[in-house]
Enzyme design. Structure first.
Site, short mmCIF file in Angstrom:
data_model
loop_
_atom_site.label_atom_id
_atom_site.label_comp_id
_atom_site.label_asym_id
_atom_site.label_seq_id
_atom_site.Cartn_x
_atom_site.Cartn_y
_atom_site.Cartn_z
N ARG A 15 -15.85 -6.38 0.22
CA ARG A 15 -14.55 -6.93 -0.12
C ARG A 15 -14.69 -8.06 -1.12
O ARG A 15 -15.68 -8.78 -1.12
CB ARG A 15 -13.85 -7.45 1.15
CG ARG A 15 -13.65 -6.38 2.22
CD ARG A 15 -13.23 -7.00 3.54
NE ARG A 15 -14.27 -7.88 4.07
CZ ARG A 15 -14.12 -8.65 5.14
NH1 ARG A 15 -12.96 -8.67 5.78
NH2 ARG A 15 -15.10 -9.41 5.56
N ARG B 86 -12.14 -11.00 -9.16
CA ARG B 86 -12.76 -11.51 -7.94
C ARG B 86 -13.98 -10.65 -7.66
O ARG B 86 -13.85 -9.46 -7.36
CB ARG B 86 -11.75 -11.47 -6.80
CG ARG B 86 -10.50 -12.31 -7.07
CD ARG B 86 -9.35 -11.95 -6.17
NE ARG B 86 -8.92 -10.57 -6.37
CZ ARG B 86 -7.98 -9.97 -5.64
NH1 ARG B 86 -7.36 -10.64 -4.68
NH2 ARG B 86 -7.64 -8.72 -5.86
N ARG C 264 -7.08 -9.28 -9.81
CA ARG C 264 -5.69 -9.56 -9.48
C ARG C 264 -4.97 -9.90 -10.79
O ARG C 264 -5.37 -10.82 -11.50
CB ARG C 264 -5.60 -10.74 -8.50
CG ARG C 264 -4.23 -11.40 -8.35
CD ARG C 264 -3.15 -10.46 -7.80
NE ARG C 264 -3.53 -9.78 -6.59
CZ ARG C 264 -3.41 -10.31 -5.36
NH1 ARG C 264 -2.92 -11.52 -5.21
NH2 ARG C 264 -3.75 -9.60 -4.30
N LYS D 275 0.82 -1.22 0.00
CA LYS D 275 0.00 0.00 0.00
C LYS D 275 0.85 1.27 0.00
O LYS D 275 0.31 2.38 -0.03
CB LYS D 275 -0.95 -0.01 1.19
CG LYS D 275 -1.99 -1.12 1.13
CD LYS D 275 -2.96 -1.04 2.30
CE LYS D 275 -3.99 -2.17 2.25
NZ LYS D 275 -3.41 -3.49 2.51
N GLU E 225 -3.46 -1.74 -5.37
CA GLU E 225 -2.36 -2.31 -4.58
C GLU E 225 -1.35 -2.97 -5.50
O GLU E 225 -1.69 -3.42 -6.61
CB GLU E 225 -2.88 -3.36 -3.58
CG GLU E 225 -3.67 -2.79 -2.43
CD GLU E 225 -3.93 -3.80 -1.33
OE1 GLU E 225 -3.26 -4.86 -1.32
OE2 GLU E 225 -4.79 -3.54 -0.48
N ASP F 150 -3.57 -5.25 -7.96
CA ASP F 150 -5.03 -5.23 -7.89
C ASP F 150 -5.55 -4.01 -8.63
O ASP F 150 -5.06 -2.88 -8.42
CB ASP F 150 -5.50 -5.21 -6.43
CG ASP F 150 -5.14 -6.48 -5.69
OD1 ASP F 150 -4.95 -7.52 -6.36
OD2 ASP F 150 -5.05 -6.44 -4.45
N LYS G 66 -8.89 1.44 5.51
CA LYS G 66 -8.24 0.15 5.75
C LYS G 66 -6.88 0.36 6.41
O LYS G 66 -6.25 1.41 6.26
CB LYS G 66 -8.09 -0.64 4.45
CG LYS G 66 -7.44 0.11 3.31
CD LYS G 66 -7.55 -0.71 2.02
CE LYS G 66 -7.07 0.07 0.81
NZ LYS G 66 -7.23 -0.70 -0.45
N ASN H 78 1.12 -6.06 -4.79
CA ASN H 78 1.42 -7.07 -3.78
C ASN H 78 2.75 -7.75 -4.08
O ASN H 78 2.89 -8.40 -5.11
CB ASN H 78 0.30 -8.12 -3.75
CG ASN H 78 -1.05 -7.51 -3.40
OD1 ASN H 78 -1.35 -7.31 -2.23
ND2 ASN H 78 -1.84 -7.20 -4.41
#
Length: 314
Positions: A233, A225, A211, A126, A281, A273, A161, A283
């Site tokens: 979420r 997703r 993703r 993040k 994001e 993401d 978050k 990751n």
């Protein structure tokens, strides 16, 4: 090529082999004849200039949980004797995680750590993403309540978050007019010492949070997703429904923009993401999704990862 591979992960007995990316990477390593060791992060030690772990030989089988692994006798192993270490334990990205990156940095790159520990430490998901503000939804990183309330007045519906959370834990959708923001900030202040991340809510999340897997700077495939009804979420472990999703032109543009930053940091396995054409994001700690992509007819990303690792070690 036969490599000695040590896998730093949460204990193999705790994972769900059906959807675990680390497990997929281990299956592929074993298929290639590499020697696998398994150890948990709590056994990592630094004594003098030796970084070691209490490791066990492991064999893996694509079977139901509980029958998916066999472990050998544990012994303390100098990790500099390994060709590769996969740093694959799940966050939280806390001081323990950061300390482990310092230890593994002592052996990298003589022993190839994937992803590189210093790069991971300096690029939490993040934070790294904020290097590309024009690709992101409006975003605020702060603990300052006045700043958060002003951001909400400007943008209406928001997401709040924790900065170093994972898997959708602690992600809250606060609608315009909702009176719970002050209470939520009190809760966050009591539980997190770090700043929080606040973003404008993207209604397109109802269409999915994609993703995208990137191997050595190159995008491979997307896994969309879709959130369950009544859920903000989209993470799969909270009911998100996955589906294979080729990249749009906008997503290809995003990947091209961030590729130099990933290559510069020598990030082999990354998952970004994207929601509605916005990057949310990057990751780099323990990306997931590769088993689902293969199961839905996409490429076998574990093969691509090991092709890349073997080139590094060749």
């Amino acid at each position: 090529m036969k490599l000695k591979v040590a896998v730093q992960m949460d204990h193999v007995s705790t994972i769900n082999p059906v959807g675990d990316s680390t497990f997929a990477m281990m299956l592929e390593a074993q298929a290639r004849g590499h020697e696998l060791l398994h150890y948990t992060p709590d056994t990592l030690s630094l004594k003098g200039d030796v970084v070691s772990a209490l490791a066990q030989p492991i064999s893996v089988t694509d079977a139901e949980k509980g029958k998916h692994f066999t472990l050998g006798e544990a012994s303390r192993v100098d990790l500099s004797t390994q060709d590769v270490v996969l740093m694959r334990q799940d966050p939280p990205f806390d001081m323990n995680y950061i300390t482990l990156t310092h230890l593994l940095e002592r052996i990298h790159p003589q022993t190839l750590v994937v992803n590189p520990p210093a790069a991971v430490r300096n690029a939490p998901e993040k934070i790294l993403v904020t290097e590309f503000p024009d690709l992101m939804p409006p975003t605020l990183v702060t603990r300052d309540r006045a700043e958060i309330h002003a951001f909400r007045r400007e943008h209406g519906n928001i997401i709040v978050k924790p900065l170093y959370g994972n898997g959708g834990a602690g992600v809250f959708f606060i609608q315009e007019g909702d009176h719970n923001l002050a209470s939520l900030l009190e809760l966050f202040e009591a539980n997190y010492r770090e700043p929080f991340m606040v973003q404008r809510y993207l209604p397109d999340v109802r269409k999915g949070d994609k993703r995208i897997i990137i191997i050595d700077g190159e995008p491979v495939m997307g896994l969309n997703r879709i959130p369950a009804d009544g859920e903000a979420r989209s993470n799969m472990h909270v009911g998100g429904r996955p589906e294979l999703s080729p990249l749009t032109e906008r997503e290809k543009e995003i990947c091209a923009r961030i590729a130099p930053a990933l290559k510069e940091r020598d990030m082999i396995f990354v998952g970004i993401d994207v929601i509605g054409g916005y990057l949310t994001e990057i990751n780099v700690t323990s990306p997931t999704g590769i088993r689902e992509i293969k199961r839905f007819g996409g490429p076998d990303i574990a093969v691509l990862i090991w092709d890349t690792i073997e080139k590094r070690r060749g």
